[in-house]
Motif scaffolding. Sequence first.
Motif, short mmCIF file in Angstrom:
data_model
loop_
_atom_site.label_atom_id
_atom_site.label_comp_id
_atom_site.label_asym_id
_atom_site.label_seq_id
_atom_site.Cartn_x
_atom_site.Cartn_y
_atom_site.Cartn_z
N GLU A 208 15.65 8.19 -7.23
CA GLU A 208 15.08 7.08 -6.47
C GLU A 208 14.01 7.59 -5.52
O GLU A 208 14.12 8.71 -5.02
N GLY A 210 11.75 6.28 -2.07
CA GLY A 210 11.68 5.22 -1.07
C GLY A 210 12.93 4.36 -1.11
O GLY A 210 14.05 4.88 -1.12
N CYS A 211 12.76 3.05 -1.17
CA CYS A 211 13.90 2.15 -1.24
C CYS A 211 14.58 2.17 -2.60
O CYS A 211 15.67 1.62 -2.77
N LYS A 214 16.84 -0.62 -4.55
CA LYS A 214 16.94 -1.77 -3.65
C LYS A 214 15.73 -2.70 -3.76
O LYS A 214 15.82 -3.88 -3.41
N VAL A 215 14.58 -2.19 -4.24
CA VAL A 215 13.38 -3.04 -4.29
C VAL A 215 13.58 -4.22 -5.23
O VAL A 215 12.91 -5.25 -5.07
N MET A 218 14.45 -7.13 -3.11
CA MET A 218 13.61 -7.40 -1.96
C MET A 218 12.51 -8.39 -2.33
O MET A 218 12.25 -8.64 -3.50
N THR A 222 9.03 -8.28 2.52
CA THR A 222 9.92 -7.29 3.13
C THR A 222 9.73 -5.90 2.55
O THR A 222 10.07 -4.91 3.20
N CYS A 223 9.20 -5.82 1.34
CA CYS A 223 9.04 -4.52 0.68
C CYS A 223 7.72 -3.84 1.06
O CYS A 223 7.67 -2.62 1.21
N ASP A 225 4.69 -2.23 2.97
CA ASP A 225 4.57 -1.49 4.23
C ASP A 225 3.22 -1.83 4.87
O ASP A 225 2.17 -1.47 4.33
N THR A 262 6.37 0.70 8.24
CA THR A 262 7.62 1.05 7.56
C THR A 262 7.28 2.00 6.42
O THR A 262 6.11 2.26 6.13
N HIS A 264 8.99 1.86 3.08
CA HIS A 264 9.79 1.49 1.93
C HIS A 264 9.29 2.16 0.66
O HIS A 264 10.05 2.41 -0.28
#
Length: 352
Positions: A208, A210-211, A214-215, A218, A222-223, A225, A262, A264
């Motif tokens: 994986e 970054g996120c 989980k992306v 999302m 929210t994903c 940056d 952020t 992500h």
Amino acid sequence: MAGNTFGKNFTVTTWGESHGPAIGAVIDGCPAGLSLSEEDIQPMLDRRHGTDGTNSRQEKDNVKILSGVLEGKTLGTPISLLIGNTDAHSSDYDDLKEVYRPGHADYTYDVKYGIRDWRGGGRSSGRETASRIAAGAVAIKILNELGITISSQTTRNNELPASGDSVGGSVEISVKGMPAGIGEPVFEKLDAELSKGIMSIGAVKAVEIGCGAKVASMTGSTCNDGFILASTESLPEEDSLRKEEILTNAGKAGSHYITKKTNHAGGILGGISDGDEIILRAFFKPTPSISSKQQTVDAFGHETEIEISGRHDSCIAQKGAVAAEAMTALTIVDLLFENMHSKMSAVSDFYK
């Protein structure tokens, strides 16, 4: 057997089998003039050996530099590294010579080559990672000269099981001080090349960045940056020493530099580093060699059961973390060298 060489500009070829006389690596493309000694490489190998009780073989993994270094400086010629196999117990595998171990490459090697080294798995053994770790230590030395650091931590390491079984685990790798603009935007994306390098470690089953996974749950808002301008005065002290370099690579904006609110994306956008911390995670399967009874088939087509004896790690994650650091370093150095001719201005500056 093909596929033993990694990289295009900074290449590493690993060689040797788990129970042969030695294993090692040959590095080609290392610049001349790098300060390098065995003492620069040995700490990485010592970390691979570990002290958490999961390592079974007792080699000290003492590395020898056979070529490419004179009076503590690299010559620009191939660097050959040797690590002796001093604690191999091949007789532990006599009963497995004609049996396919579940979770191992025994069956697929036999199908592909018609012959395999049954002594501990040969090239498919986790022992091979010592070679790439030794080479990775050289790459890390190069990165440190550029102010780029790599670290790792175990993020999930299940409790050691009852005797006879094994567990998996995961590690997170962080790259700090990475300049923006590294990586090719199509087939040699930085994230793709990092994933390839990490996935080439035998026990890794997922990567994986970054996120990561989980992306998928999302939203874009929210994903993504958001970009912001930050004052160079707010940089950590170690980065303040490199303000001019950061401004050059991350985009000039007066006394400010471009960064993100952020991370992500894990420090990579469009396959190219964005100057932020690179974060990736590697997930390791449980060690397949376990002494619990398992069902299998032998080379003659008979169903049977096996109980694997000998010395086997109960968890691969600790030494796997060091191997992941090594492959991250090898990948980044290779792409850093590739990037040196990405702009005509860079070529002109070099040759002026």
